[in-house]
Design a protein around this motif. Structure first.
Motif, mmCIF file in Angstrom:
data_model
loop_
_atom_site.group_PDB
_atom_site.id
_atom_site.type_symbol
_atom_site.label_atom_id
_atom_site.label_comp_id
_atom_site.label_asym_id
_atom_site.label_seq_id
_atom_site.Cartn_x
_atom_site.Cartn_y
_atom_site.Cartn_z
ATOM 1 N N MET A 200 0.822 -1.308 0.069
ATOM 2 C CA MET A 200 -0.270 -0.046 -0.149
ATOM 3 C C MET A 200 0.893 0.850 -0.413
ATOM 4 N N LEU A 201 0.338 1.897 -0.883
ATOM 5 C CA LEU A 201 1.439 3.786 -0.344
ATOM 6 C C LEU A 201 0.882 4.264 -0.394
ATOM 7 N N CYS A 202 1.680 5.837 0.294
ATOM 8 C CA CYS A 202 0.680 7.008 0.852
ATOM 9 C C CYS A 202 1.334 7.403 0.333
ATOM 10 N N ALA A 203 0.864 9.131 0.035
ATOM 11 C CA ALA A 203 1.315 10.450 0.350
ATOM 12 C C ALA A 203 0.604 11.278 1.807
ATOM 13 N N VAL A 204 2.542 12.059 2.021
ATOM 14 C CA VAL A 204 2.756 12.662 3.004
ATOM 15 C C VAL A 204 3.058 13.565 2.740
ATOM 16 N N TYR A 205 2.392 14.780 3.369
ATOM 17 C CA TYR A 205 2.439 16.607 2.875
ATOM 18 C C TYR A 205 2.208 16.953 4.415
ATOM 19 N N LYS A 206 3.316 18.521 4.321
ATOM 20 C CA LYS A 206 3.305 19.226 5.499
ATOM 21 C C LYS A 206 2.537 20.360 5.133
ATOM 22 N N THR A 207 2.441 21.148 6.255
ATOM 23 C CA THR A 207 1.589 22.311 6.089
ATOM 24 C C THR A 207 2.707 23.469 7.270
ATOM 25 N N ARG A 208 3.036 24.521 6.541
ATOM 26 C CA ARG A 208 3.534 25.199 6.977
ATOM 27 C C ARG A 208 2.648 25.981 8.224
ATOM 28 N N LYS A 209 2.072 25.657 8.181
ATOM 29 C CA LYS A 209 1.126 26.554 9.769
ATOM 30 C C LYS A 209 0.812 26.285 10.958
ATOM 31 N N GLU B 206 4.316 23.822 12.475
ATOM 32 C CA GLU B 206 5.499 22.262 12.795
ATOM 33 C C GLU B 206 5.180 21.260 12.734
ATOM 34 N N GLY B 207 4.923 19.739 12.269
ATOM 35 C CA GLY B 207 5.132 18.361 12.935
ATOM 36 C C GLY B 207 3.683 18.101 12.599
ATOM 37 N N MET B 208 2.686 18.467 11.960
ATOM 38 C CA MET B 208 1.650 18.081 11.831
ATOM 39 C C MET B 208 2.054 18.034 9.769
ATOM 40 N N TYR B 209 1.502 16.082 10.498
ATOM 41 C CA TYR B 209 1.019 16.119 8.823
ATOM 42 C C TYR B 209 0.007 14.990 8.629
ATOM 43 N N LEU B 210 -0.373 15.646 7.071
ATOM 44 C CA LEU B 210 -1.080 14.863 6.664
ATOM 45 C C LEU B 210 -0.714 13.809 5.206
ATOM 46 N N TYR B 211 -1.287 12.331 5.737
ATOM 47 C CA TYR B 211 -1.136 11.202 4.806
ATOM 48 C C TYR B 211 -2.414 10.897 4.068
ATOM 49 N N VAL B 212 -2.339 10.750 2.940
ATOM 50 C CA VAL B 212 -3.778 10.476 1.731
ATOM 51 C C VAL B 212 -3.508 8.914 1.434
ATOM 52 N N MET C 97 -7.677 24.813 7.311
ATOM 53 C CA MET C 97 -6.780 24.799 8.599
ATOM 54 C C MET C 97 -5.727 24.265 8.608
ATOM 55 N N PHE C 98 -5.263 22.938 7.143
ATOM 56 C CA PHE C 98 -4.108 22.538 7.283
ATOM 57 C C PHE C 98 -3.355 23.515 6.230
ATOM 58 N N GLY C 99 -4.246 24.216 5.517
ATOM 59 C CA GLY C 99 -3.606 25.033 3.947
ATOM 60 C C GLY C 99 -2.667 24.252 3.005
ATOM 61 N N ARG C 100 -1.807 24.931 1.806
ATOM 62 C CA ARG C 100 -1.690 23.542 1.013
ATOM 63 C C ARG C 100 -0.619 23.256 0.994
ATOM 64 N N PRO C 101 -1.218 22.161 1.091
ATOM 65 C CA PRO C 101 -0.136 21.268 1.061
ATOM 66 C C PRO C 101 0.984 20.724 0.530
ATOM 67 N N GLU C 102 2.213 20.727 0.935
ATOM 68 C CA GLU C 102 3.176 20.831 0.375
ATOM 69 C C GLU C 102 4.010 18.850 0.613
#
Length: 98
Positions: A1-10, A12-18, A34-39
């Motif tokens: 299973m693959l997943c993409a990991v994104y961070k936010t500039r808003k 520190e240490g918060m990540y979104l996995y999709v 709230m998360f903002g533009r995902p990187e």
């Protein structure tokens, strides 16, 4: 299973996995606002990793399957002044004098 990991500039240490790159359809709009533009940080092959740092791998996999995303929130920062005051038997915050 693959997943993409994104961070936010808003935050520190918060990540979104999709489950796949740029797949944000299952993420609630208020969370995305709230998360903002995902990187993009990385794309992980979950089957190739036994441990994922502070993330519980099984919980991550379950939430990706059930909700379509996983939000990693940084641990609450310890207030060292409050901890020190408590160790001295004092209240967490000094009394304010007016």
């Amino acid at each position: 299973m693959l997943c993409a990991v994104y961070k936010t500039r808003k935050k520190e240490g918060m990540y979104l996995y999709v489950p796949k790159k740029d797949h944000f359809e299952d993420v609630p709009k208020p969370l995305m606002d709230m998360f903002g533009r995902p990187e993009l940080v990385t794309i992980l092959a979950l089957d190739k990793h036994e441990r994922l740092g502070v993330v519980d791998k099984q919980k991550l996999v379950d939430e990706l399957k059930d909700k379509g995303f996983y939000l990693q929130v940084p641990p609450k920062e310890e207030n060292l002044l409050e901890t020190h005051r408590e160790s001295l038997g004092l209240s967490k915050m000094p009394d304010k004098k007016f």
